[in-house]
Design a protein around this motif. Structure first.
Motif, PDB file in Angstrom:
ATOM      1  N   GLY A  53       0.814  -1.212   0.000  1.00  0.00           N
ATOM      2  CA  GLY A  53       0.000   0.000   0.000  1.00  0.00           C
ATOM      3  C   GLY A  53       0.847   1.262   0.000  1.00  0.00           C
ATOM      4  O   GLY A  53       0.433   2.297  -0.530  1.00  0.00           O
ATOM      5  N   SER A  57       0.809   4.035  -2.898  1.00  0.00           N
ATOM      6  CA  SER A  57       0.547   5.421  -2.500  1.00  0.00           C
ATOM      7  C   SER A  57       1.611   6.356  -3.063  1.00  0.00           C
ATOM      8  O   SER A  57       1.297   7.451  -3.565  1.00  0.00           O
ATOM      9  CB  SER A  57       0.536   5.546  -0.971  1.00  0.00           C
ATOM     10  N   MET A  78      -8.282   7.832 -11.847  1.00  0.00           N
ATOM     11  CA  MET A  78      -9.386   6.947 -12.229  1.00  0.00           C
ATOM     12  C   MET A  78      -8.984   5.481 -12.073  1.00  0.00           C
ATOM     13  O   MET A  78      -9.796   4.656 -11.689  1.00  0.00           O
ATOM     14  CB  MET A  78      -9.812   7.234 -13.668  1.00  0.00           C
ATOM     15  N   LEU A  80      -5.277   2.743 -11.369  1.00  0.00           N
ATOM     16  CA  LEU A  80      -3.832   2.598 -11.161  1.00  0.00           C
ATOM     17  C   LEU A  80      -3.467   1.117 -11.225  1.00  0.00           C
ATOM     18  O   LEU A  80      -4.139   0.283 -10.609  1.00  0.00           O
ATOM     19  CB  LEU A  80      -3.418   3.164  -9.798  1.00  0.00           C
ATOM     20  N   VAL A  82      -0.107  -1.319 -10.514  1.00  0.00           N
ATOM     21  CA  VAL A  82       1.220  -1.287  -9.910  1.00  0.00           C
ATOM     22  C   VAL A  82       1.871  -2.661 -10.017  1.00  0.00           C
ATOM     23  O   VAL A  82       1.226  -3.686  -9.748  1.00  0.00           O
ATOM     24  CB  VAL A  82       1.150  -0.882  -8.416  1.00  0.00           C
ATOM     25  N   PHE A  84       4.998  -4.805  -8.470  1.00  0.00           N
ATOM     26  CA  PHE A  84       5.936  -4.807  -7.343  1.00  0.00           C
ATOM     27  C   PHE A  84       7.119  -5.693  -7.738  1.00  0.00           C
ATOM     28  O   PHE A  84       6.990  -6.917  -7.776  1.00  0.00           O
ATOM     29  CB  PHE A  84       5.246  -5.340  -6.087  1.00  0.00           C
TER      30      PHE A  84
ATOM     31  N   ASN B  48      -6.143   8.358  -2.276  1.00  0.00           N
ATOM     32  CA  ASN B  48      -6.314   7.067  -2.949  1.00  0.00           C
ATOM     33  C   ASN B  48      -5.415   5.992  -2.364  1.00  0.00           C
ATOM     34  O   ASN B  48      -5.694   4.808  -2.489  1.00  0.00           O
ATOM     35  CB  ASN B  48      -6.028   7.215  -4.443  1.00  0.00           C
ATOM     36  N   GLY B  49      -4.325   6.409  -1.742  1.00  0.00           N
ATOM     37  CA  GLY B  49      -3.424   5.443  -1.123  1.00  0.00           C
ATOM     38  C   GLY B  49      -4.126   4.571  -0.099  1.00  0.00           C
ATOM     39  O   GLY B  49      -3.739   3.416   0.119  1.00  0.00           O
ATOM     40  N   TYR B  52      -5.758   1.712  -2.032  1.00  0.00           N
ATOM     41  CA  TYR B  52      -4.780   0.709  -2.454  1.00  0.00           C
ATOM     42  C   TYR B  52      -4.371  -0.172  -1.275  1.00  0.00           C
ATOM     43  O   TYR B  52      -4.239  -1.393  -1.411  1.00  0.00           O
ATOM     44  CB  TYR B  52      -3.526   1.370  -3.051  1.00  0.00           C
ATOM     45  N   THR B  53      -4.173   0.468  -0.126  1.00  0.00           N
ATOM     46  CA  THR B  53      -3.726  -0.277   1.045  1.00  0.00           C
ATOM     47  C   THR B  53      -4.808  -1.245   1.527  1.00  0.00           C
ATOM     48  O   THR B  53      -4.522  -2.415   1.819  1.00  0.00           O
ATOM     49  CB  THR B  53      -3.355   0.701   2.179  1.00  0.00           C
ATOM     50  N   ASP B  56      -4.984  -4.170  -0.911  1.00  0.00           N
ATOM     51  CA  ASP B  56      -3.808  -5.036  -0.797  1.00  0.00           C
ATOM     52  C   ASP B  56      -3.941  -5.944   0.422  1.00  0.00           C
ATOM     53  O   ASP B  56      -3.675  -7.149   0.351  1.00  0.00           O
ATOM     54  CB  ASP B  56      -2.546  -4.165  -0.712  1.00  0.00           C
ATOM     55  N   ASN B  75       1.355  -7.883  -8.398  1.00  0.00           N
ATOM     56  CA  ASN B  75       0.798  -6.686  -9.047  1.00  0.00           C
ATOM     57  C   ASN B  75      -0.618  -6.428  -8.561  1.00  0.00           C
ATOM     58  O   ASN B  75      -1.262  -7.314  -7.978  1.00  0.00           O
ATOM     59  CB  ASN B  75       0.871  -6.751 -10.586  1.00  0.00           C
ATOM     60  N   MET B  76      -1.081  -5.229  -8.795  1.00  0.00           N
ATOM     61  CA  MET B  76      -2.413  -4.840  -8.320  1.00  0.00           C
ATOM     62  C   MET B  76      -2.988  -3.802  -9.276  1.00  0.00           C
ATOM     63  O   MET B  76      -2.275  -2.918  -9.756  1.00  0.00           O
ATOM     64  CB  MET B  76      -2.312  -4.266  -6.908  1.00  0.00           C
ATOM     65  N   HIS B  77      -4.290  -3.936  -9.563  1.00  0.00           N
ATOM     66  CA  HIS B  77      -4.979  -2.942 -10.399  1.00  0.00           C
ATOM     67  C   HIS B  77      -6.183  -2.421  -9.619  1.00  0.00           C
ATOM     68  O   HIS B  77      -6.986  -3.214  -9.108  1.00  0.00           O
ATOM     69  CB  HIS B  77      -5.444  -3.577 -11.715  1.00  0.00           C
ATOM     70  N   VAL B  78      -6.313  -1.122  -9.519  1.00  0.00           N
ATOM     71  CA  VAL B  78      -7.401  -0.509  -8.748  1.00  0.00           C
ATOM     72  C   VAL B  78      -8.136   0.509  -9.612  1.00  0.00           C
ATOM     73  O   VAL B  78      -7.506   1.305 -10.311  1.00  0.00           O
ATOM     74  CB  VAL B  78      -6.865   0.186  -7.476  1.00  0.00           C
ATOM     75  N   GLN B  79      -9.454   0.442  -9.583  1.00  0.00           N
ATOM     76  CA  GLN B  79     -10.277   1.473 -10.223  1.00  0.00           C
ATOM     77  C   GLN B  79     -10.950   2.293  -9.140  1.00  0.00           C
ATOM     78  O   GLN B  79     -11.549   1.735  -8.209  1.00  0.00           O
ATOM     79  CB  GLN B  79     -11.334   0.826 -11.124  1.00  0.00           C
ATOM     80  N   VAL B  80     -10.835   3.599  -9.255  1.00  0.00           N
ATOM     81  CA  VAL B  80     -11.364   4.513  -8.230  1.00  0.00           C
ATOM     82  C   VAL B  80     -12.637   5.162  -8.759  1.00  0.00           C
ATOM     83  O   VAL B  80     -12.643   5.728  -9.853  1.00  0.00           O
ATOM     84  CB  VAL B  80     -10.315   5.586  -7.881  1.00  0.00           C
TER      85      VAL B  80
END
Lengths: 133, 135
Positions: A53, A57, A78, A80, A82, A84, B48-49, B52-53, B56, B75-80
């Motif tokens: 996270g 961030s 909109m 993201l 990521v 790692f 937004n962090g 994501y946290t 995760d 990996n991670m994909h996030v829609q806000v």
């Protein structure tokens, strides 16, 4: 009325979440934004490495800072993605971004985090909506 | 070796943000967060962090509970969907596939009124409890 780069810099400098993570702004100029983080124990996961996270961030922050330094507008994330690529446990990490593509309302921005030896530890791509006031 | 740690324990960052673990619903891992000033971004709304946290943690925990293991996010994909001030966030995560040492999870975040704020998916490497971490 577009904001000046100093006004945008001030907004980020007073950002509460930025301070909560301990992120420092190394440089904030047009198309040249660099931030760094001193890794502390409270930012670690159960494996003893920097929490995912925190990586995400930082990437989101550096992308929006870089984008706003160019557009002088506000923007919202909109989406993201990521990746790692490596764990970090101690020391400093640094993040930078660059714009892949920018239209009137939407922009795609890449961000990268490197450790203090220059190794890439995370990369991400964000999609941002530009807010023209 | 990581067998000296409990894979069910919470991370330091979990506590640093003030996240709470709630009872599971069906096979969903539930975590929640009461928003405080330190969670705000430069515009005074939720950073937004935090999304994501939460994702995760919830998605990783859903894999951990299925396999009794540690996880490392690949990996991670996030829609806000929402960028505004909220009082409370609830994140629901579940594993959708585990094959060999790779697990995948999906999850959603809702505010105190049930509005859908964000959704995400992530891929994790599975480290068996007692196994050696090779990144």
């Amino acid at each position: 009325m577009p904001l000046t780069i100093d006004e945008i810099h001030k907004e980020f400098a007073h950002c509460p979440y930025l301070h909560h993570l301990g992120i420092e702004i190394v440089s904030f100029e047009e198309e040249n934004v660099r931030i760094k983080l001193n890794i502390k124990n409270e930012l670690l996961n159960t494996n003893g490495t920097l929490h995912g996270g925190v990586y995400a961030s930082i990437i989101d922050f550096v992308q929006s800072m870089h984008l706003r330094s160019v557009t002088k507008t506000r923007c919202v994330t909109m989406s993201l993605t990521v990746h790692f690529t490596a764990p970090v446990k101690t020391g400093y990490i640094y993040a930078e971004a660059h714009i892949i593509s920018k239209g009137h309302k939407t922009a795609f921005v890449d961000g990268v985090i490197k450790d203090e030896y220059g190794n890439v530890v995370s990369k991400g791509t964000g999609t941002f909506k530009l807010i023209h006031v | 070796m990581i067998n000296e740690r409990n894979y069910n324990s919470h991370s330091a960052f979990f506590n640093h943000l003030g996240i709470k673990r709630e009872p599971n619903e069906n096979k969903n891992v539930i975590i929640s967060l009461n928003m405080k000033e330190e969670h705000c971004n430069e515009s005074g709304v939720l950073s937004n962090g935090i999304y994501y946290t939460l994702l995760d943690i919830a998605l990783g925990t859903s894999i951990t509970e299925m396999k009794n293991c540690f996880t490392i996010t690949i990996n991670m994909h996030v829609q806000v969907y929402e960028n505004r001030y909220v009082e409370q966030l609830t994140c629901k995560g579940r594993s959708i596939n585990i094959t060999g040492n790779i697990g995948s999870g999906v999850g959603d975040i809702f505010d105190e009124n049930g509005n859908h704020c964000a959704s995400g998916s992530a891929t994790f490497k599975i480290i068996p409890a007692g196994g050696e971490r090779k990144y």
